[in-house]
Design a protein around this motif. Structure first.
Motif, PDB file in Angstrom:
ATOM      1  N   THR A  53       0.833  -1.258   0.071  1.00 46.66           N
ATOM      2  CA  THR A  53       0.076  -0.068  -0.063  1.00 46.66           C
ATOM      3  C   THR A  53       0.934   1.282  -0.003  1.00 46.66           C
ATOM      4  OG1 THR A  53      -1.682  -1.011   1.349  1.00 46.66           O
ATOM      5  CG2 THR A  53      -1.703   1.141   1.323  1.00 46.66           C
ATOM      6  N   CYS A  54       1.824   1.150   0.886  1.00 41.36           N
ATOM      7  CA  CYS A  54       2.733   2.732   0.719  1.00 41.36           C
ATOM      8  C   CYS A  54       3.499   2.837  -0.522  1.00 41.36           C
ATOM      9  CB  CYS A  54       3.854   2.199   1.985  1.00 41.36           C
ATOM     10  SG  CYS A  54       3.076   2.558   3.826  1.00 41.36           S
ATOM     11  N   LEU A  55       4.000   1.391  -1.087  1.00 39.17           N
ATOM     12  CA  LEU A  55       4.606   1.552  -2.306  1.00 39.17           C
ATOM     13  C   LEU A  55       3.738   2.079  -3.458  1.00 39.17           C
ATOM     14  CD1 LEU A  55       6.770  -1.556  -2.346  1.00 39.17           C
ATOM     15  CD2 LEU A  55       7.608   0.953  -2.314  1.00 39.17           C
ATOM     16  N   LYS A  56       2.407   1.661  -3.404  1.00 38.40           N
ATOM     17  CA  LYS A  56       1.344   2.285  -4.370  1.00 38.40           C
ATOM     18  C   LYS A  56       1.093   3.789  -4.227  1.00 38.40           C
ATOM     19  CE  LYS A  56      -1.091   1.079  -7.826  1.00 38.40           C
ATOM     20  NZ  LYS A  56      -0.502   0.637  -9.170  1.00 38.40           N
ATOM     21  N   VAL A  57       1.132   4.381  -2.941  1.00 38.05           N
ATOM     22  CA  VAL A  57       0.698   5.595  -2.622  1.00 38.05           C
ATOM     23  C   VAL A  57       2.039   6.364  -3.287  1.00 38.05           C
ATOM     24  CG1 VAL A  57       0.394   7.142  -0.751  1.00 38.05           C
ATOM     25  CG2 VAL A  57      -0.652   4.928  -0.870  1.00 38.05           C
ATOM     26  N   VAL A  58       3.364   5.939  -2.964  1.00 36.97           N
ATOM     27  CA  VAL A  58       4.389   6.665  -3.206  1.00 36.97           C
ATOM     28  C   VAL A  58       4.466   6.707  -4.847  1.00 36.97           C
ATOM     29  CG1 VAL A  58       6.917   6.763  -3.466  1.00 36.97           C
ATOM     30  CG2 VAL A  58       5.594   6.193  -1.168  1.00 36.97           C
ATOM     31  N   GLU A  59       3.807   5.817  -5.486  1.00 41.57           N
ATOM     32  CA  GLU A  59       3.951   5.736  -7.070  1.00 41.57           C
ATOM     33  C   GLU A  59       3.016   6.823  -7.461  1.00 41.57           C
ATOM     34  OE1 GLU A  59       2.926   1.884  -8.354  1.00 41.57           O
ATOM     35  OE2 GLU A  59       4.752   0.969  -7.828  1.00 41.57           O
ATOM     36  N   GLN A  60       1.729   6.910  -6.929  1.00 45.00           N
ATOM     37  CA  GLN A  60       0.748   7.930  -7.094  1.00 45.00           C
ATOM     38  C   GLN A  60       0.941   9.169  -6.544  1.00 45.00           C
ATOM     39  OE1 GLN A  60      -1.574   6.918  -9.188  1.00 45.00           O
ATOM     40  NE2 GLN A  60      -0.750   4.846  -9.231  1.00 45.00           N
ATOM     41  N   LEU A  61       2.107   9.610  -5.904  1.00 44.02           N
ATOM     42  CA  LEU A  61       2.483  10.723  -4.863  1.00 44.02           C
ATOM     43  C   LEU A  61       2.161  11.964  -6.050  1.00 44.02           C
ATOM     44  CD1 LEU A  61       3.461  11.379  -2.393  1.00 44.02           C
ATOM     45  CD2 LEU A  61       5.772  11.621  -3.355  1.00 44.02           C
ATOM     46  N   GLU A  62       2.526  12.047  -7.414  1.00 39.06           N
ATOM     47  CA  GLU A  62       2.348  13.030  -7.909  1.00 39.06           C
ATOM     48  C   GLU A  62       0.751  13.521  -8.201  1.00 39.06           C
ATOM     49  OE1 GLU A  62       4.475  14.980  -9.385  1.00 39.06           O
ATOM     50  OE2 GLU A  62       5.898  13.609  -8.393  1.00 39.06           O
ATOM     51  N   SER A  63      -0.126  12.485  -8.243  1.00 38.85           N
ATOM     52  CA  SER A  63      -1.707  12.644  -8.442  1.00 38.85           C
ATOM     53  C   SER A  63      -2.635  12.911  -7.018  1.00 38.85           C
ATOM     54  CB  SER A  63      -2.170  11.522  -9.217  1.00 38.85           C
ATOM     55  OG  SER A  63      -2.160  10.383  -8.485  1.00 38.85           O
ATOM     56  N   LEU A  64      -1.824  12.754  -5.880  1.00 40.64           N
ATOM     57  CA  LEU A  64      -2.425  12.924  -4.802  1.00 40.64           C
ATOM     58  C   LEU A  64      -2.628  14.430  -4.120  1.00 40.64           C
ATOM     59  CD1 LEU A  64      -0.930  10.340  -2.156  1.00 40.64           C
ATOM     60  CD2 LEU A  64      -3.116  10.659  -2.972  1.00 40.64           C
ATOM     61  N   ASP A  65      -3.946  14.650  -3.707  1.00 40.92           N
ATOM     62  CA  ASP A  65      -4.154  15.837  -3.400  1.00 40.92           C
ATOM     63  C   ASP A  65      -3.989  16.096  -1.918  1.00 40.92           C
ATOM     64  OD1 ASP A  65      -5.048  18.475  -3.046  1.00 40.92           O
ATOM     65  OD2 ASP A  65      -7.043  18.069  -3.155  1.00 40.92           O
ATOM     66  N   SER A  66      -3.131  16.555  -1.076  1.00 40.96           N
ATOM     67  CA  SER A  66      -2.880  16.584   0.277  1.00 40.96           C
ATOM     68  C   SER A  66      -4.067  17.418   1.032  1.00 40.96           C
ATOM     69  CB  SER A  66      -1.384  17.523   0.494  1.00 40.96           C
ATOM     70  OG  SER A  66      -1.751  18.902   0.030  1.00 40.96           O
ATOM     71  N   ALA A  67      -4.959  18.164   0.197  1.00 44.14           N
ATOM     72  CA  ALA A  67      -5.925  18.450   0.948  1.00 44.14           C
ATOM     73  C   ALA A  67      -7.311  17.654   0.987  1.00 44.14           C
ATOM     74  CB  ALA A  67      -6.693  19.704   0.032  1.00 44.14           C
ATOM     75  N   GLY A  68      -7.025  16.588   0.154  1.00 44.96           N
ATOM     76  CA  GLY A  68      -7.957  15.434   0.414  1.00 44.96           C
ATOM     77  C   GLY A  68      -7.924  14.423   1.643  1.00 44.96           C
ATOM     78  N   ASN A  69      -8.693  13.477   1.578  1.00 44.84           N
ATOM     79  CA  ASN A  69      -8.815  12.530   2.853  1.00 44.84           C
ATOM     80  C   ASN A  69      -7.640  11.533   2.552  1.00 44.84           C
ATOM     81  OD1 ASN A  69      -9.089  10.681   4.731  1.00 44.84           O
ATOM     82  ND2 ASN A  69     -11.219  10.928   4.867  1.00 44.84           N
ATOM     83  N   VAL A  70      -6.253  11.862   2.834  1.00 43.14           N
ATOM     84  CA  VAL A  70      -5.376  10.814   2.411  1.00 43.14           C
ATOM     85  C   VAL A  70      -5.441   9.474   3.059  1.00 43.14           C
ATOM     86  CG1 VAL A  70      -2.754  10.657   2.755  1.00 43.14           C
ATOM     87  CG2 VAL A  70      -3.661  12.601   2.210  1.00 43.14           C
TER      88      VAL A  70
END
Length: 173
Positions: free
Chosen positions: A38-55
């Motif tokens: 899960t952590c690896l997948k989230v790191v892969e998707q880091l560019e598209s993540l919105d820090s204002a959203g519910n991480v």
């Protein structure tokens, strides 16, 4: 989202995400693997993540998708050739709650173990909903977003899970 923001989120939500992985998988090794994936997948998707959203919700939805895929692959492989899996650690207490007296602690642990076993025996579809609702305190709408299903389906599965748990726990009384 930046790496520093992700690191803060992991520091804040990491224990909850791992605990969720532990409950979903039912074993420590599988939970650790799911958490790392899960952590690896989230790191892969880091560019598209919105820090204002519910991480946290996003990380849990990633964990659910990865777990579903692993279960699906395992089921397919099992159909092809029977594979023996390692049994889960049944006697391990991972939700300890300190109590004032030893007698109360033993009774509480027995009750918790019975409930945990009943929840773990639920089908995966409803078990995930129960864990998200009761363990992670997500609303029905948030669970629907995490699981990618309609809110009515979440309500239906939660009702079904409660009914199944009631049957199982009444038999034990």
């Amino acid at each position: 989202m930046t790496k520093q923001e992700l690191e803060k989120c992991i520091n804040v939500y990491g224990r909850d995400i791992y605990s969720f992985c532990r409950h979903v998988t039912g074993s420590v090794p599988e939970a650790e693997e799911l958490y790392q994936d899960t952590c690896l997948k989230v790191v892969e998707q880091l560019e598209s993540l919105d820090s204002a959203g519910n991480v946290k919700a996003y990380c849990l939805s990633v964990a659910i998708r990865i777990w579903k895929n692993k279960r699906r692959k395992y089921a397919w492989r099992k159909r092809i050739a029977e594979i023996q899996t390692a049994e889960t650690e049944a006697g391990e207490d991972y939700l300890k709650d300190p109590r004032p007296s030893a007698e109360e602690q033993i009774l509480t642990e027995e009750q918790n173990q019975i409930v945990r076993e009943a929840v773990e025996a639920l089908p995966d579809k409803v078990k995930t909903i129960v864990l998200l609702y009761y363990m992670e305190d997500f609303s029905l709408a948030e669970i629907a977003g995490i699981a990618g299903i309609p809110e009515g389906t979440v309500k239906s599965r939660l009702y079904q899970a409660r009914r199944l748990l009631k049957k199982k726990l009444e038999v034990l009384k």
